[in-house]
Design an enzyme around this catalytic site. Structure first.
Site, PDB file in Angstrom:
ATOM      1  N   ASP A  37      36.003  38.637  38.077  1.00  0.00           N
ATOM      2  CA  ASP A  37      36.652  39.669  38.897  1.00  0.00           C
ATOM      3  C   ASP A  37      36.472  41.032  38.234  1.00  0.00           C
ATOM      4  OD1 ASP A  37      38.434  40.487  41.063  1.00  0.00           O
ATOM      5  OD2 ASP A  37      39.966  40.733  39.534  1.00  0.00           O
TER       6      ASP A  37
HETATM    7  C1  LIG Z   1      43.600  52.114  44.775  1.00  0.00           C
HETATM    8  C2  LIG Z   1      42.587  51.617  43.766  1.00  0.00           C
HETATM    9  C3  LIG Z   1      42.375  52.472  42.568  1.00  0.00           C
HETATM   10  C4  LIG Z   1      41.317  51.917  41.673  1.00  0.00           C
HETATM   11  C5  LIG Z   1      41.323  52.588  40.348  1.00  0.00           C
HETATM   12  C6  LIG Z   1      40.218  52.166  39.461  1.00  0.00           C
HETATM   13  C7  LIG Z   1      39.923  50.699  39.575  1.00  0.00           C
HETATM   14  C8  LIG Z   1      38.815  50.319  38.669  1.00  0.00           C
HETATM   15  C9  LIG Z   1      38.503  48.906  38.793  1.00  0.00           C
HETATM   16  C10 LIG Z   1      37.438  48.505  37.842  1.00  0.00           C
HETATM   17  C11 LIG Z   1      36.991  47.138  38.040  1.00  0.00           C
HETATM   18  C12 LIG Z   1      38.126  46.234  38.160  1.00  0.00           C
HETATM   19  C13 LIG Z   1      37.772  45.087  38.946  1.00  0.00           C
HETATM   20  C14 LIG Z   1      38.983  44.412  39.409  1.00  0.00           C
HETATM   21  C15 LIG Z   1      38.898  44.270  40.857  1.00  0.00           C
HETATM   22  C16 LIG Z   1      40.148  43.752  41.416  1.00  0.00           C
HETATM   23  O1  LIG Z   1      40.706  42.803  40.930  1.00  0.00           O
HETATM   24  S1  LIG Z   1      40.786  44.587  42.715  1.00  0.00           S
HETATM   25  C17 LIG Z   1      42.290  43.696  42.950  1.00  0.00           C
HETATM   26  C18 LIG Z   1      42.121  42.507  43.843  1.00  0.00           C
HETATM   27  N1  LIG Z   1      41.815  42.923  45.180  1.00  0.00           N
HETATM   28  C19 LIG Z   1      42.741  43.405  45.980  1.00  0.00           C
HETATM   29  O2  LIG Z   1      43.911  43.511  45.640  1.00  0.00           O
HETATM   30  C20 LIG Z   1      42.273  43.788  47.356  1.00  0.00           C
HETATM   31  C21 LIG Z   1      43.352  43.519  48.389  1.00  0.00           C
HETATM   32  N2  LIG Z   1      42.801  43.738  49.733  1.00  0.00           N
HETATM   33  C22 LIG Z   1      42.777  44.959  50.270  1.00  0.00           C
HETATM   34  O3  LIG Z   1      43.261  45.941  49.710  1.00  0.00           O
HETATM   35  C23 LIG Z   1      42.144  45.088  51.628  1.00  0.00           C
HETATM   36  O4  LIG Z   1      42.120  43.833  52.259  1.00  0.00           O
HETATM   37  C24 LIG Z   1      40.676  45.635  51.527  1.00  0.00           C
HETATM   38  C25 LIG Z   1      39.774  44.734  50.692  1.00  0.00           C
HETATM   39  C26 LIG Z   1      40.709  47.082  50.966  1.00  0.00           C
HETATM   40  C27 LIG Z   1      40.079  45.668  52.928  1.00  0.00           C
HETATM   41  O5  LIG Z   1      41.011  46.276  53.803  1.00  0.00           O
HETATM   42  P1  LIG Z   1      40.609  47.499  54.763  1.00  0.00           P
HETATM   43  O6  LIG Z   1      40.347  48.721  53.964  1.00  0.00           O
HETATM   44  O7  LIG Z   1      41.665  47.555  55.819  1.00  0.00           O
HETATM   45  O8  LIG Z   1      39.233  47.086  55.333  1.00  0.00           O
HETATM   46  P2  LIG Z   1      38.859  46.206  56.625  1.00  0.00           P
HETATM   47  O9  LIG Z   1      38.677  47.171  57.752  1.00  0.00           O
HETATM   48  O10 LIG Z   1      39.791  45.062  56.801  1.00  0.00           O
HETATM   49  O11 LIG Z   1      37.451  45.609  56.141  1.00  0.00           O
HETATM   50  C28 LIG Z   1      36.323  46.424  55.934  1.00  0.00           C
HETATM   51  C29 LIG Z   1      35.124  45.510  56.025  1.00  0.00           C
HETATM   52  O12 LIG Z   1      35.185  44.576  54.924  1.00  0.00           O
HETATM   53  C30 LIG Z   1      35.247  43.228  55.430  1.00  0.00           C
HETATM   54  N3  LIG Z   1      36.182  42.482  54.599  1.00  0.00           N
HETATM   55  C31 LIG Z   1      37.345  42.909  54.099  1.00  0.00           C
HETATM   56  N4  LIG Z   1      37.924  41.938  53.371  1.00  0.00           N
HETATM   57  C32 LIG Z   1      37.102  40.887  53.426  1.00  0.00           C
HETATM   58  C33 LIG Z   1      37.151  39.567  52.881  1.00  0.00           C
HETATM   59  N5  LIG Z   1      38.148  39.175  52.131  1.00  0.00           N
HETATM   60  N6  LIG Z   1      36.135  38.726  53.163  1.00  0.00           N
HETATM   61  C34 LIG Z   1      35.075  39.126  53.921  1.00  0.00           C
HETATM   62  N7  LIG Z   1      34.994  40.362  54.463  1.00  0.00           N
HETATM   63  C35 LIG Z   1      35.982  41.214  54.216  1.00  0.00           C
HETATM   64  C36 LIG Z   1      35.750  43.362  56.865  1.00  0.00           C
HETATM   65  O13 LIG Z   1      35.332  42.270  57.664  1.00  0.00           O
HETATM   66  C37 LIG Z   1      35.122  44.670  57.293  1.00  0.00           C
HETATM   67  O14 LIG Z   1      33.766  44.426  57.622  1.00  0.00           O
HETATM   68  P3  LIG Z   1      33.003  45.271  58.786  1.00  0.00           P
HETATM   69  O15 LIG Z   1      33.853  45.092  60.008  1.00  0.00           O
HETATM   70  O16 LIG Z   1      33.004  46.714  58.286  1.00  0.00           O
HETATM   71  O17 LIG Z   1      31.644  44.654  58.857  1.00  0.00           O
END
Ligand SMILES: CCCCCCCCCCCCCCCC(=O)SCCNC(=O)CCNC(=O)[C@H](O)C(C)(C)COP(=O)(O)OP(=O)(O)OC[C@H]1O[C@@H](n2cnc3c(N)ncnc32)[C@H](O)[C@@H]1OP(=O)(O)O
Length: 161
Positions: free
Chosen positions: A87
Site C-alpha cells: 500500500d
Molecule cells: C487527502 C489526501 C492527502 C494526501 C497527503 C499525502 C499522501 C501521501 C501518500 C503517500 C503514499 C502513501 C500511500 C498510502 C495510500 C493509502 O493508504 S491511501 C488510504 C487508503 N485509501 C483510502 O482511504 C481511499 C478511500 N476512498 C476514497 O477516498 C474514495 O473512494 C476515492 C478512492 C477517492 C474515490 O472516490 P471519488 O473521488 O468519489 O471518485 P469516484 O468518482 O467514485 O471514482 C473515480 C473513478 O475511479 C474508479 N474507482 C474508484 N474507486 C474504485 C475502486 N475501489 N475500484 C475500482 N475503481 C474505482 C471509479 O469507478 C471511477 O472510474 P471512472 O468512472 O472515472 O472510469
C-alpha cells in the site's frame, strides 16, 4: 526460548538497505511529509526498515527489512505487513510519478512465505493511466526465483491537489 535469546532477538541489528547500481535514493518525506509513518516511521525499529530508490527510468523501488515485529506465521511475515508495504510503496510510486492519489483498490497475491529479519526488494511500475485511475504493479522478491508477493494497486487521483 531463554530470556537471553529473546533479548538478542530484539536487539537493534544493523541492516544493509543499500540499493542496486544505477539506483538513486529517493527522498520520500520531502514529497509526502509524515504520510509514511505507518510503515517507514521507525527507521531503526524492529518492525519495518525501508529505503526508497528510483532507477534511471524513474521507477520507484525499495529495500525493505521485515523485522521480528512483522511476524505472522512463525518465522515469517504477517500477510497484513506485506499488504501494508505494498500500500505504501505502490501509492508512493504514483506520487513519485506526479499523481496525487489515494489507493482505491489493492490486490495482493502472496506467492511464498517471507522469512522475517530479511531484506527484500520491492520493484514497481506505473502500468497505465486512464482519467483519474493510475494502475501501479509491484513485486516483492529477493532474487529471480523467489517472489514473495505481487501487488496490483489502483490509485485514484485526488481532485484539486
Ligand atoms: C487527502 C489526501 C492527502 C494526501 C497527503 C499525502 C499522501 C501521501 C501518500 C503517500 C503514499 C502513501 C500511500 C498510502 C495510500 C493509502 O493508504 S491511501 C488510504 C487508503 N485509501 C483510502 O482511504 C481511499 C478511500 N476512498 C476514497 O477516498 C474514495 O473512494 C476515492 C478512492 C477517492 C474515490 O472516490 P471519488 O473521488 O468519489 O471518485 P469516484 O468518482 O467514485 O471514482 C473515480 C473513478 O475511479 C474508479 N474507482 C474508484 N474507486 C474504485 C475502486 N475501489 N475500484 C475500482 N475503481 C474505482 C471509479 O469507478 C471511477 O472510474 P471512472 O468512472 O472515472 O472510469
Amino acid at each position: 526460548m531463554s530470556a537471553s535469546n529473546r533479548v538478542s532477538d530484539t536487539a537493534n541489528p544493523s541492516v544493509d538497505l543499500s540499493g542496486e547500481e544505477g539506483w538513486n535514493e529517493f527522498d520520500a518525506p520531502s514529497l509526502v511529509g509524515d504520510s509514511l509513518r505507518f510503515v517507514s516511521g521507525e527507521p531503526d525499529g524492529n518492525r519495518f526498515r525501508t529505503r526508497y530508490y528510483r532507477d534511471a527510468e524513474q521507477h520507484l523501488h525499495a529495500r525493505i527489512w521485515f523485522g521480528p515485529e512483522t511476524e505472522g506465521p512463525p518465522g515469517h511475515a504477517h500477510g497484513g505487513s506485506i499488504a501494508a508495504v505494498m500500500d505504501e510503496a505502490l501509492g508512493l510510486a504514483a506520487w513519485a510519478a506526479g499523481y496525487p492519489i489515494v489507493v482505491g483498490n489493492l490486490n495482493v497475491s502472496f506467492r511464498a512465505m517471507l522469512p522475517i529479519k530479511k531484506v527484500v526488494t520491492l520493484e514497481s511500475q506505473v502500468v497505465s493511466v486512464e482519467g483519474r485511475k493510475v494502475m501501479i504493479h509491484g513485486k516483492l522478491f529477493c532474487d529471480e526465483e523467489t517472489v514473495y508477493a505481487e501487488g496490483q494497486c489502483l490509485c485514484i487521483t485526488i481532485p484539486g491537489r
